[in-house]
Design a protein around this motif. Structure first.
Motif, short mmCIF file in Angstrom:
data_model
loop_
_atom_site.label_atom_id
_atom_site.label_comp_id
_atom_site.label_asym_id
_atom_site.label_seq_id
_atom_site.Cartn_x
_atom_site.Cartn_y
_atom_site.Cartn_z
N GLY A 8 23.17 40.26 50.82
CA GLY A 8 21.86 40.32 51.45
C GLY A 8 21.10 41.59 51.21
O GLY A 8 19.95 41.72 51.64
N GLY A 9 21.71 42.56 50.54
CA GLY A 9 20.99 43.78 50.25
C GLY A 9 19.92 43.55 49.20
O GLY A 9 19.82 42.47 48.60
N GLY A 10 19.12 44.59 48.98
CA GLY A 10 18.07 44.47 47.99
C GLY A 10 17.05 45.57 48.14
O GLY A 10 17.25 46.54 48.86
N LEU A 11 15.93 45.36 47.45
CA LEU A 11 14.81 46.31 47.47
C LEU A 11 13.71 45.73 48.35
O LEU A 11 13.32 44.58 48.17
N VAL A 12 13.23 46.53 49.28
CA VAL A 12 12.19 46.07 50.20
C VAL A 12 11.24 47.22 50.46
O VAL A 12 11.64 48.39 50.40
N GLN A 13 10.00 46.90 50.74
CA GLN A 13 9.02 47.93 51.08
C GLN A 13 9.20 48.39 52.52
O GLN A 13 9.71 47.63 53.37
N ALA A 14 8.78 49.60 52.79
CA ALA A 14 8.83 50.11 54.16
C ALA A 14 8.10 49.15 55.10
O ALA A 14 7.04 48.63 54.76
N GLY A 15 8.70 48.93 56.25
CA GLY A 15 8.17 47.97 57.21
C GLY A 15 8.72 46.58 57.07
O GLY A 15 8.50 45.73 57.94
N GLY A 16 9.42 46.33 55.97
CA GLY A 16 9.96 45.01 55.72
C GLY A 16 11.29 44.78 56.43
O GLY A 16 11.76 45.61 57.20
N SER A 17 11.88 43.62 56.14
CA SER A 17 13.12 43.21 56.79
C SER A 17 14.13 42.72 55.78
O SER A 17 13.76 42.21 54.70
N LEU A 18 15.39 42.84 56.14
CA LEU A 18 16.49 42.27 55.40
C LEU A 18 17.54 41.81 56.41
O LEU A 18 17.67 42.39 57.48
N ARG A 19 18.31 40.81 56.02
CA ARG A 19 19.46 40.41 56.83
C ARG A 19 20.71 40.50 55.98
O ARG A 19 20.82 39.80 54.96
N LEU A 20 21.61 41.35 56.39
CA LEU A 20 22.88 41.48 55.70
C LEU A 20 23.90 40.53 56.32
O LEU A 20 23.90 40.31 57.53
N SER A 21 24.74 39.98 55.48
CA SER A 21 25.83 39.13 55.93
C SER A 21 27.16 39.73 55.51
O SER A 21 27.25 40.40 54.47
N CYS A 22 28.17 39.48 56.30
CA CYS A 22 29.53 39.95 56.00
C CYS A 22 30.46 38.77 56.27
O CYS A 22 30.73 38.44 57.43
N ALA A 23 30.90 38.13 55.20
CA ALA A 23 31.76 36.96 55.32
C ALA A 23 33.22 37.38 55.24
O ALA A 23 33.62 38.08 54.30
N ALA A 24 33.99 36.94 56.20
CA ALA A 24 35.41 37.29 56.26
C ALA A 24 36.26 36.11 55.81
O ALA A 24 35.94 34.95 56.08
N SER A 25 37.36 36.41 55.14
CA SER A 25 38.33 35.39 54.74
C SER A 25 39.73 35.95 54.87
O SER A 25 39.92 37.16 54.94
N GLY A 26 40.69 35.07 54.91
CA GLY A 26 42.07 35.48 55.04
C GLY A 26 42.62 35.28 56.44
O GLY A 26 43.80 34.98 56.62
N ARG A 27 41.79 35.49 57.41
CA ARG A 27 42.12 35.22 58.80
C ARG A 27 40.83 35.29 59.61
O ARG A 27 39.82 35.82 59.14
N THR A 28 40.88 34.79 60.81
CA THR A 28 39.70 34.86 61.67
C THR A 28 39.52 36.27 62.21
O THR A 28 40.50 36.98 62.49
N ILE A 29 38.26 36.69 62.32
CA ILE A 29 37.97 38.00 62.90
C ILE A 29 37.30 37.85 64.26
O ILE A 29 36.69 38.79 64.76
N SER A 30 37.43 36.68 64.86
CA SER A 30 36.76 36.44 66.13
C SER A 30 37.26 37.37 67.23
O SER A 30 36.53 37.67 68.17
N GLY A 31 38.48 37.86 67.11
CA GLY A 31 39.02 38.76 68.12
C GLY A 31 38.91 40.23 67.74
O GLY A 31 39.34 41.11 68.49
N ASP A 32 38.32 40.48 66.58
CA ASP A 32 38.19 41.85 66.09
C ASP A 32 36.90 42.49 66.61
O ASP A 32 35.93 41.80 66.92
#
Length: 123
Positions: A8-32
């Motif tokens: 989700g990273g990238g180049l954006v102008q000041a005042g703009g928005s981005l949404r970063l995502s972090c996908a986990a695999s291998g086990r659940t991180i719901s308790g982390d």
């Protein structure tokens, strides 16, 4: 061990928005606890935002009111919504997980890390 992949990273102008995502695999991180950190060239890695296992949230003063951390346990994914971006937000952003389910602002207390995603904010 859990694998974390940011996107989700990238180049954006000041005042703009981005949404970063972090996908986990291998086990659940719901308790982390999960955290977002960033590192700009020549600077130390710094805490941006964190979330306890129970979804309580924490923010660095520099991003409070502009960034929002969230998680979707069904997708095993953590997000960072970044609004009103500023040039000083430019950095590589990393997500991290901590088996002990309470957040820490100290990067040394996290167990697993993603590879990072570049965010560049132009003025």
């Amino acid at each position: 061990q859990v694998q974390l992949v940011e996107s989700g990273g990238g180049l954006v102008q000041a005042g703009g928005s981005l949404r970063l995502s972090c996908a986990a695999s291998g086990r659940t991180i719901s308790g982390d606890a999960v955290g977002w950190f960033r590192q700009a060239p020549g600077k130390e890695r710094e805490f941006v935002s964190g979330m306890d296992w129970n979804s309580r949230t924490y923010y660095a003063d520099s991003v409070k009111g502009r960034f929002t951390i969230s998680r979707d346990n069904a997708k095993n994914t953590v997000y960072l919504q970044m609004n009103s971006l500023k040039p000083e937000d430019t950095a590589v952003y990393y997500c991290a997980s901590r088996v002990r389910g309470y957040y820490s602002s100290d990067s040394k207390n996290y167990d697993d890390w993603g590879q990072g995603t570049q965010v560049t904010v132009s003025s």
